[in-house]
Structures are given as structure tokens and as C-alpha cells.
Motif scaffolding. Structure first.
Motif, PDB file in Angstrom:
ATOM      1  N   THR A 186      14.249  -3.106   8.751  1.00 40.46           N
ATOM      2  CA  THR A 186      13.489  -3.635   7.610  1.00 40.46           C
ATOM      3  C   THR A 186      13.754  -2.777   6.373  1.00 40.46           C
ATOM      4  O   THR A 186      13.939  -3.304   5.270  1.00 40.46           O
ATOM      5  N   PHE A 187      13.820  -1.473   6.566  1.00 43.23           N
ATOM      6  CA  PHE A 187      14.103  -0.569   5.446  1.00 43.23           C
ATOM      7  C   PHE A 187      15.478  -0.885   4.856  1.00 43.23           C
ATOM      8  O   PHE A 187      15.624  -1.037   3.639  1.00 43.23           O
ATOM      9  N   LEU A 188      16.480  -1.023   5.727  1.00 38.93           N
ATOM     10  CA  LEU A 188      17.833  -1.328   5.225  1.00 38.93           C
ATOM     11  C   LEU A 188      17.856  -2.676   4.508  1.00 38.93           C
ATOM     12  O   LEU A 188      18.482  -2.821   3.453  1.00 38.93           O
ATOM     13  N   VAL A 191      21.930   4.775  10.264  1.00 39.56           N
ATOM     14  CA  VAL A 191      20.833   4.476  11.169  1.00 39.56           C
ATOM     15  C   VAL A 191      21.396   4.673  12.567  1.00 39.56           C
ATOM     16  O   VAL A 191      22.463   4.145  12.885  1.00 39.56           O
ATOM     17  N   GLU A 192      20.757   5.488  13.357  1.00 41.24           N
ATOM     18  CA  GLU A 192      21.292   5.880  14.664  1.00 41.24           C
ATOM     19  C   GLU A 192      20.229   5.784  15.743  1.00 41.24           C
ATOM     20  O   GLU A 192      19.103   6.227  15.542  1.00 41.24           O
ATOM     21  N   ASN A 223      12.672   1.389  18.763  1.00 37.23           N
ATOM     22  CA  ASN A 223      12.740  -0.051  18.466  1.00 37.23           C
ATOM     23  C   ASN A 223      11.470  -0.478  17.757  1.00 37.23           C
ATOM     24  O   ASN A 223      10.376  -0.121  18.185  1.00 37.23           O
ATOM     25  N   GLY A 224      11.652  -1.232  16.679  1.00 31.66           N
ATOM     26  CA  GLY A 224      10.476  -1.751  15.972  1.00 31.66           C
ATOM     27  C   GLY A 224       9.851  -0.770  14.985  1.00 31.66           C
ATOM     28  O   GLY A 224       8.836  -1.072  14.364  1.00 31.66           O
ATOM     29  N   PHE A 256      11.321   7.354  11.432  1.00 31.58           N
ATOM     30  CA  PHE A 256      10.329   6.301  11.181  1.00 31.58           C
ATOM     31  C   PHE A 256       9.533   6.071  12.452  1.00 31.58           C
ATOM     32  O   PHE A 256      10.077   6.098  13.556  1.00 31.58           O
ATOM     33  N   GLN A 257       8.253   5.816  12.258  1.00 34.24           N
ATOM     34  CA  GLN A 257       7.414   5.464  13.399  1.00 34.24           C
ATOM     35  C   GLN A 257       6.376   4.467  12.926  1.00 34.24           C
ATOM     36  O   GLN A 257       5.647   4.729  11.959  1.00 34.24           O
TER      37      GLN A 257
END
Ligand code: ATP
Length: 233
Positions: free
Chosen positions: A45-47, A190-191, A39-40, A207-208
Motif C-alpha cells: 500500500t505504501f509503494l 521492499v524485502e 504480510n498485510g 511496518f506493522q
């Protein structure tokens, strides 16, 4: 395989807050690419940035070779990018068929019509006159996918489609997406479920904290590598 969508050194902001830092990403024609992260981490945001909901610099996002950063979301759909949003977001007062037709508002030429969507998901033909929201969660997800396909996209973006669905239904939906991919469509998923993400994708990005912490061919990444990148260990 041709690169369909690419981002280079993509940053994104909410006001002064920087949510994405230098994202390098690509998806080729006929690939399924998974985007995972806690989460976060910056997935939504990327999408939003690649679908035009958050403005990015023009050349940092290229679709079929053209800079699309800053272009209006509706124009991006008409260029061939369609989204299956998180939570499905069906139009509650419309029937299944009307929901599907809404997706064809900006149609490109191609194989997807009401008829071919009903061939893909026969249950939707049976339910076509029911309100979309009267369907089971899995059937609603089929409507959301069908609605996105009605625009005849080259790139289908699926945001958390497994959320709240039984594992067997999730499997069925991903099997259907796999059939469509084999026809040449490119799919970003996105999963939340890392194991599903790895199984259904050709390549994966983790993503991190707004950065890509790991990427590679899904079959070459161990669950251990992925967990480390996911939690930033
Ligand atoms: P989730 O799985 O919870 O949806 P995510 O990986 O999609 O998470 P984002 O929603 O992209 O993450 O959030 C990335 C960062 O941007 C987070 O720090 C979040 O708090 C921040 N953020 C998201 N939306 C906004 C907004 N509208 N205004 C300000 N900050 C935001």
C-alpha cells in the motif's frame, strides 16, 4: 545529502478501510532504504501510494520538494520514480530488448540506454532476441531492473526482488544495485528476507499494522530489535 522523497503523516485507505496511519518516511539521494514487515503490514500500500496508484493527499508525499500525492502514475514516472514490480511482470509476447525499450517510453535524459543496460547485465545482450519469459528467474529480474532503469529514474523502487531466486543470484543482483547506488541513484527495497534487507540497506523502516514500528540506520539495529518490531512483540 538532499532529501529526495518524503512522506509526512501519510494515511491511505481502501474505501472505509484505513491501511496506513501517519507514515513519516524519507529517502535521501544515494541511499538504499529497506521497507520490511509481515504480510498485510502495509508495504505494498505504501509503494502504491508513493507511485500514484492509490491517491494520497498532495502535500503528504513530496518528491524533490514537490507535492505528488494525487498525481497520475505516468506523470510520477516522468518525474523520475521507477518501479521494479513484484513478480517482475515482463511483457510475455515481447523479447528482452522490446521489454527494455518499453521502460524507455517516458525517458528522462541520463546515462541509461540499451547499451549501458547491456554493459550492466551482459547476459541480456546475449539473450536480447529471446522472449523475456524464456529466461531464468534471475535473468528476468535483470530485465525488470533494466526496464525500470531505462526511464533514467532518480528513485528506483524494488518490490520483493529476491522472491523465488537462489541466494547467490539475489546476492549478485543486490551487488549490482549497490554499484548503481554509488553513482547517486536512490533505491527503496521492499524485502521479505529481513537479514538481506538489513545487509543491503543504509536505513530501514519496519511496518506493522499500517504503522512504522521501527526505523533507523540498518547497521545500528540488531536482528532482535527488528524481529520485535516485525512481529509487534
Ligand atoms: P504482503 O507482504 O502480503 O504484500 P503488505 O505489507 O504489502 O503485505 P498490504 O498489501 O499493503 O500489505 O496490505 C495492508 C492492508 O490493506 C491489509 O490489511 C490488506 O488486507 C489491506 N488491503 C490490501 N489491498 C487491499 C484492497 N485492494 N482492498 C482492501 N484492502 C486491501
Amino acid at each position: 545529502m538532499t532529501v529526495l522523497l518524503q512522506t509526512q503523516a501519510l494515511d491511505a485507505y481502501y474505501g472505509d478501510f484505513q491501511a496506513l496511519f501517519g507514515i513519516d518516511f524519507e529517502i535521501r539521494q544515494g541511499e538504499t532504504v529497506a521497507v520490511i514487515g509481515a504480510n498485510g503490514a502495509g508495504k505494498s500500500t505504501f509503494l502504491k501510494t508513493i507511485t500514484g496508484l492509490i491517491k494520497g493527499p498532495s502535500d503528504a508525499i513530496r518528491f524533490q520538494g514537490k507535492g505528488i500525492g494525487g498525481i497520475a502514475p505516468g506523470k510520477i514516472v516522468s518525474m523520475g520514480v521507477a518501479m521494479v514490480p513484484e513478480g517482475r511482470r515482463l511483457f510475455p509476447s515481447l523479447t528482452v530488448e522490446e521489454n527494455l525499450l518499453m521502460g524507455g517510453y517516458t525517458r528522462r535524459p541520463g546515462r541509461w540506454t540499451l547499451e549501458t543496460i547491456y554493459e550492466l547485465f551482459p547476459i541480456l545482450r546475449e539473450r536480447r532476441h529471446n522472449p523475456g519469459t524464456a529466461l531464468s528467474g534471475g535473468q528476468q529480474q535483470m530485465v525488470a531492473i533494466g526496464r525500470a532503469l531505462m526511464s533514467n529514474p532518480a528513485l528506483l523502487i524494488c518490490d520483493e526482488i529476491s522472491l523465488g531466486l537462489a541466494p547467490i543470484i539475489v546476492k549478485e543482483i543486490y551487488n549490482t544495485l549497490e554499484q548503481i547506488r554509488e553513482d547517486g541513484l536512490s533505491i527503496i527495497v521492499v524485502e521479505q528476507d529481513v537479514s538481506t534487507a538489513r545487509q543491503v540497506s543504509n536505513r530501514l523502516y519496519c511496518f506493522q499494522e499500517g504503522r512504522v514500528s521501527l526505523q533507523g540506520a540498518s547497521s545500528a539495529l540488531s536482528l532482535d530489535d527488528i524481529s520485535k518490531a516485525y512481529f509487534g512483540i
